[in-house]
Design an enzyme around this catalytic site. Structure first.
Site, short mmCIF file in Angstrom:
data_model
loop_
_atom_site.label_atom_id
_atom_site.label_comp_id
_atom_site.label_asym_id
_atom_site.label_seq_id
_atom_site.Cartn_x
_atom_site.Cartn_y
_atom_site.Cartn_z
N LYS A 1 -2.02 -1.37 -3.44
CA LYS A 1 -2.54 -0.39 -4.17
C LYS A 1 -1.97 0.87 -3.87
O LYS A 1 -1.64 0.95 -3.20
CB LYS A 1 -3.51 -0.40 -2.45
CG LYS A 1 -4.68 -0.06 -2.37
CD LYS A 1 -5.30 -0.62 -1.27
CE LYS A 1 -6.05 1.54 -0.51
NZ LYS A 1 -6.44 1.12 0.46
N LYS B 1 1.04 -1.32 -0.11
CA LYS B 1 0.14 -0.13 -0.34
C LYS B 1 0.82 0.99 0.16
O LYS B 1 1.39 1.46 0.92
CB LYS B 1 -0.75 -0.01 1.53
CG LYS B 1 -1.93 1.01 1.48
CD LYS B 1 -2.63 0.71 2.19
CE LYS B 1 -4.04 1.48 2.73
NZ LYS B 1 -5.04 2.01 3.57
N1 LIG Z 1 -8.74 1.06 3.07
C1 LIG Z 1 -9.16 0.74 2.30
C2 LIG Z 1 -9.18 2.62 1.43
O1 LIG Z 1 -7.96 2.76 1.84
C3 LIG Z 1 -9.32 2.66 -0.03
C4 LIG Z 1 -9.05 3.50 -0.62
C5 LIG Z 1 -9.63 4.15 -1.78
O2 LIG Z 1 -10.36 3.95 -2.29
O3 LIG Z 1 -9.32 5.30 -1.82
#
Ligand SMILES: NCC(=O)CCC(=O)O
Length: 338
Positions: A260, A206
């Site tokens: 992510k 992340k």
């Molecule tokens: N823990 C989940 C997220 O941080 C989602 C981030 C996003 O959709 O911008």
């Protein structure tokens, strides 16, 4: 020598790539990757109350839903063939505190929606995020003490939160906090609590990204966050560090890995798939979604094509699936296309 074709042929000999692109039937024959509904995971936002569908300004077409509406959404998703949902709570401000203690409650909003969906729609998977940010008064993913996010104390809290989520019926625990050692600790905690069959999809890589902006609006943490998350999320400049971080999660027992955000990090998707062979998922995050929606609303881009192209490119980059706010829209489109 005005015949250009002849000149080209002399150079390339028998190799003419365009033979495979000449007609739709031919292109379909050689298409290497396809997007199907099985590739989609739908992240949804949940609020307290009933009969609420609250539009999120920065994410056109996305709503904060009360539990009853989330159950309806889960039914629609199951009918469309979407395999799983990922749930994110917008917790009442009065319940947020310094340590995110609400995360431990068996009947908190997240656990309520999990239980309700699993009861009404047992054949859809529910993936629950484990992190403290929706529950803390400062918007950080961990416990904040003297200006520091304290790792090990946070991990203890996350293990207990994960067990409560599994007790509520969560099928897959998705730790998104980026604390060190949390995958192994959560695996041991789940096993000791009798949840050996509950999987772990690690938010293994992340990144400290600007693309989470609209999400923070969706769960109302943007106004709370002090400072940034750079002491625990990965620097966008670092690919090898991301692979090392994922390696630890694999060693500690992650069943699946997530990258992510998605599109700016396709190289990481590929590297993780190549290095570990585990199922890899990309999270096409809120900012990526909003970017496409905003450009489409201005007439600057074909939104539907951008949606399909970006999702297909995740497949090409080695992903087994994508968490995407486009999930219901694209599932409806794929159903229509047959
Ligand atoms: N823990 C989940 C997220 O941080 C989602 C981030 C996003 O959709 O911008």
């Amino acid at each position: 020598m005005t015949d250009k074709t002849h000149l080209v042929d002399a150079v390339t000999g028998h190799r003419r790539m365009r033979r495979l692109r000449k007609a739709d039937w031919q292109r379909r024959m050689v298409q290497e990757n396809r997007l199907t509904v099985d590739d989609l995971i739908w992240p949804i936002f949940v609020v307290p109350g009933s009969n609420i569908l609250d539009p999120i300004a920065a994410m056109p077409g996305v709503y904060r839903m009360s539990v009853d509406k989330a159950v309806e959404a889960a039914k629609e998703a199951a009918d469309l063939g979407i395999p799983a949902l990922a749930t994110f709570p917008n917790v009442e401000m009065a319940l947020r505190d310094q340590t995110g203690s609400e995360v431990l409650k068996s009947n908190n909003l997240l656990n309520q929606v999990t239980a309700a969906i699993k009861k009404a729609v047992p054949n859809i998977g529910v993936i629950t995020d484990v992190a403290l940010d929706p529950f803390t008064s400062h918007g950080h993913d961990g416990i904040l003490r003297d200006g520091e996010i304290v790792n090990d104390e946070t991990v203890d809290q996350l293990v207990r939160a994960a067990i409560a989520q599994a007790d509520a019926g969560s099928d897959i625990i998705a730790p998104s906090d980026m604390m060190d050692g949390r995958i192994g600790a959560i695996r041991r905690g789940l096993d000791a609590a009798g949840h050996q069959d509950v999987g772990i999809m690690s938010y293994a890589t992340k990144f400290a990204s600007c693309y989470y902006g609209p999400y923070r609006e969706a769960i109302s943490t943007s106004g709370l966050l002090k400072g940034d998350k750079k002491s625990y999320y990965i620097d966008p400049a670092n690919g090898t560090e991301a692979v090392r971080d994922a390696a630890l999660d694999v060693e500690e027992g992650a069943d699946m890995l997530m990258v992510k955000p998605g599109l700016p990090y396709l190289d990481i998707c590929w590297r993780l798939k190549d290095a570990f062979g585990l199922p890899v998922f990309a999270y096409q995050v809120s900012g990526e979604y909003s970017q496409i929606k905003a450009a489409a609303a201005n007439g600057w881009i074909d939104g539907e094509r951008a949606m399909l192209e970006t999702l297909l490119c995740f497949k090409r980059a080695g992903c087994d699936g994508i968490l995407t706010y486009f999930a219901p829209e694209v599932a409806r489109l794929l159903a229509k296309q047959g």
